[in-house]
Design a protein around this motif. Structure first.
Motif, short mmCIF file in Angstrom:
data_model
loop_
_atom_site.label_atom_id
_atom_site.label_comp_id
_atom_site.label_asym_id
_atom_site.label_seq_id
_atom_site.Cartn_x
_atom_site.Cartn_y
_atom_site.Cartn_z
N ASN A 254 0.99 -1.31 0.21
CA ASN A 254 -0.24 -0.01 -0.05
C ASN A 254 0.64 1.26 0.21
OD1 ASN A 254 -2.19 -2.18 -0.16
ND2 ASN A 254 -3.22 -1.39 2.16
N ALA A 255 2.09 1.25 0.30
CA ALA A 255 2.85 2.46 0.92
C ALA A 255 3.49 2.84 -0.63
CB ALA A 255 4.31 2.20 1.70
N GLY A 256 3.85 2.14 -1.01
CA GLY A 256 4.03 1.68 -2.68
C GLY A 256 3.14 2.44 -3.15
N ALA A 257 2.35 1.47 -3.33
CA ALA A 257 0.89 2.56 -4.84
C ALA A 257 1.03 3.90 -3.88
CB ALA A 257 -0.09 1.17 -4.56
N VAL A 258 0.52 4.05 -2.85
CA VAL A 258 0.05 5.75 -2.42
C VAL A 258 1.46 6.48 -3.43
CG1 VAL A 258 -1.74 5.75 -0.92
CG2 VAL A 258 1.54 5.89 -0.96
N VAL A 259 2.91 6.09 -3.44
CA VAL A 259 4.00 6.94 -3.72
C VAL A 259 4.19 7.23 -4.68
CG1 VAL A 259 6.42 6.78 -3.87
CG2 VAL A 259 5.21 6.35 -0.90
N ALA A 260 3.66 5.65 -5.89
CA ALA A 260 3.96 5.52 -7.75
C ALA A 260 2.57 6.25 -8.04
CB ALA A 260 3.58 4.25 -8.17
N ALA A 261 1.27 6.09 -7.54
CA ALA A 261 0.41 6.69 -7.67
C ALA A 261 0.67 8.58 -7.69
CB ALA A 261 -0.98 6.86 -6.42
N ALA A 262 1.14 9.00 -6.02
CA ALA A 262 1.75 10.25 -6.08
C ALA A 262 2.68 11.03 -7.59
CB ALA A 262 2.33 10.59 -4.63
N ILE A 263 3.51 10.19 -7.26
CA ILE A 263 4.97 10.17 -8.29
C ILE A 263 3.80 10.45 -9.74
CG2 ILE A 263 6.29 9.63 -9.93
CD1 ILE A 263 7.20 8.09 -7.02
N LEU A 264 3.24 9.59 -10.38
CA LEU A 264 2.39 10.12 -11.92
C LEU A 264 1.21 10.96 -11.47
CD1 LEU A 264 2.04 5.81 -11.91
CD2 LEU A 264 3.44 7.50 -13.89
N GLU A 265 1.10 11.57 -10.97
CA GLU A 265 -0.22 12.89 -10.66
C GLU A 265 0.43 13.69 -10.91
OE1 GLU A 265 -3.07 14.86 -8.10
OE2 GLU A 265 -2.49 12.26 -7.19
N ARG A 266 2.10 13.97 -9.92
CA ARG A 266 2.83 15.50 -10.24
C ARG A 266 3.73 15.00 -11.22
NH1 ARG A 266 0.51 14.16 -5.09
NH2 ARG A 266 0.07 15.72 -3.46
N PHE A 267 4.57 14.21 -11.36
CA PHE A 267 5.80 14.35 -12.31
C PHE A 267 5.29 12.62 -14.25
CE2 PHE A 267 6.94 14.74 -8.08
CZ PHE A 267 7.90 15.67 -8.54
N ALA A 268 4.16 13.56 -13.99
CA ALA A 268 3.64 13.60 -15.18
C ALA A 268 4.69 13.71 -16.39
CB ALA A 268 2.15 14.04 -15.89
N GLU A 269 5.09 14.81 -16.07
CA GLU A 269 6.66 15.03 -17.62
C GLU A 269 7.63 14.46 -17.82
OE1 GLU A 269 7.28 17.60 -13.78
OE2 GLU A 269 5.44 16.75 -14.94
N GLY B 191 12.81 -1.61 0.57
CA GLY B 191 11.25 -1.70 -0.02
C GLY B 191 10.83 -1.88 -0.43
N ASP B 192 10.52 -0.39 0.44
CA ASP B 192 9.10 0.16 -0.74
C ASP B 192 9.08 0.52 -1.71
OD1 ASP B 192 7.13 0.28 2.01
OD2 ASP B 192 8.41 1.94 2.33
N GLY B 193 10.80 1.07 -2.13
CA GLY B 193 11.51 1.84 -3.20
C GLY B 193 10.67 0.37 -4.36
N TYR B 194 11.52 -0.45 -3.88
CA TYR B 194 11.35 -2.16 -4.54
C TYR B 194 9.45 -1.82 -5.63
CZ TYR B 194 15.96 -3.70 -3.87
OH TYR B 194 17.27 -3.87 -3.57
N VAL B 195 8.60 -1.73 -4.64
CA VAL B 195 7.03 -2.15 -4.92
C VAL B 195 7.29 -0.32 -5.85
CG1 VAL B 195 4.44 -1.34 -4.48
CG2 VAL B 195 6.86 -2.96 -2.78
N ARG C 99 8.64 -1.57 -9.32
CA ARG C 99 7.46 -2.47 -9.59
C ARG C 99 6.18 -1.96 -10.20
NH1 ARG C 99 3.33 -5.71 -8.32
NH2 ARG C 99 3.94 -4.60 -5.92
N LEU C 100 5.48 -1.09 -9.55
CA LEU C 100 3.89 -0.59 -9.95
C LEU C 100 4.51 0.39 -11.49
CD1 LEU C 100 2.70 -0.19 -6.76
CD2 LEU C 100 2.16 -1.67 -8.44
N ILE D 39 -2.16 4.17 4.67
CA ILE D 39 -2.07 2.85 3.77
C ILE D 39 -2.78 1.58 4.32
CG2 ILE D 39 0.93 3.33 2.90
CD1 ILE D 39 1.50 2.59 5.23
N GLY D 40 -3.88 2.17 5.08
CA GLY D 40 -4.53 1.00 6.31
C GLY D 40 -4.31 0.59 7.24
N ILE D 41 -4.23 1.41 8.51
CA ILE D 41 -3.53 1.49 9.24
C ILE D 41 -4.34 1.82 9.86
CG2 ILE D 41 -1.70 1.85 11.37
CD1 ILE D 41 1.07 2.55 9.17
N ALA D 42 -4.68 1.33 10.87
CA ALA D 42 -6.93 1.82 11.89
C ALA D 42 -6.03 2.56 12.93
CB ALA D 42 -7.43 0.47 12.67
#
Length: 258
Positions: free
Chosen positions: A32-47, A62-66, A69-70, A201-204
């Protein structure tokens, strides 16, 4: 509004409680952590034309590897750099195994114009100065002028004090998880984070015992309800008085402003 500030040690306790409580295990939280980072990157740095991902040996790596991959799964160019393999059996080792990009050593890192650097070297728990190979690669990124997205905290910045421990990244965007740490709000760490995104990231929320929380970020939401309410018929003589005491005749500026 999430105003609690957690030390790296307190955040580690929250992570462990979250894993014990489920339903996500440590690897699920890392995904989940890797997913939110990847989404933020693609949203803000699409260029950006490609991504240079720097992974350390721990969970930050480990987050970086995720993330790597994404990003590859989204069809973009990714080059991955790592010096030390994650500990066997760790979540980071699993993320490394699931990542299709073969990492190259730090010595082969080369800045690429119009690419972006993903900093996944060290997280908020860093306790010793960044030196040697990691310091050299941070300096190369700095002189290149490439934008940097840091995971959790810019590598080299103490999560406890906000002070650089040896070499440290200046990030354009920092993505952290669940709550801010002191290093996100204390200068110079606050400035070195660039834009700060605190992601879910899903922490209650129940994993955080607010009675044990020692630090809060100052915000009107904390004390607004403690302010006295003024009645509809109140006037200047029913609202109290203020005495302003100044210095000498040439030192009255602040008092006059008050």
């Amino acid at each position: 509004m999430r105003l609690e500030i957690l030390t790296p040690e307190e955040m580690g306790s929250v992570d462990r409680k979250a894993v014990d409580a489920g339903p996500l295990d440590g690897y699920g939280l890392m995904q989940n952590a890797g997913a939110v980072v990847a989404a933020a990157i693609l949203e803000r740095f699409a260029e950006a034309e490609g991504f240079l991902v720097l992974c350390g040996p721990g969970n930050n790596g480990g987050d970086g590897y995720v993330v790597a991959r994404l990003l590859v799964e989204r069809g973009v160019q990714v080059r991955l750099f790592a010096e030390t393999e994650p500990a066997a059996g760790s979540d980071a080792a699993r993320a490394r195994r699931d990542c299709p990009v073969e990492p190259k050593p730090y010595s082969e890192f080369e800045p690429v114009e119009r690419w972006l650097v993903v900093d996944a070297l060290f997280g908020a728990g860093l306790s010793k100065p960044v030196e040697g190979r990691e310091a050299a690669i941070i300096e190369r990124v700095r002189t290149s002028g490439l934008p940097v997205v840091s995971i959790d905290l810019p590598s080299g910045v103490s999560g406890l004090t906000g002070k650089p421990l040896g070499a440290a990244f200046q990030a354009d965007l920092t993505v952290t998880f669940f709550r801010k740490k002191p290093g996100h709000v204390l200068v110079p760490g606050r400035q070195m984070c660039g834009e700060l995104l605190v992601a879910d990231i899903g922490i209650a929320e129940t994993t955080l015992n607010r009675a044990e929380c020692k630090t809060w970020e100052n915000h009107p939401a904390l004390w607004r309800t403690a302010l006295p309410e003024v009645g509809i018929s109140a006037h200047k003589y029913s609202r109290g008085h203020v005495a302003v005491i100044s210095g000498g005749a040439t030192s009255t500026g602040a008092a006059r402003l008050a």
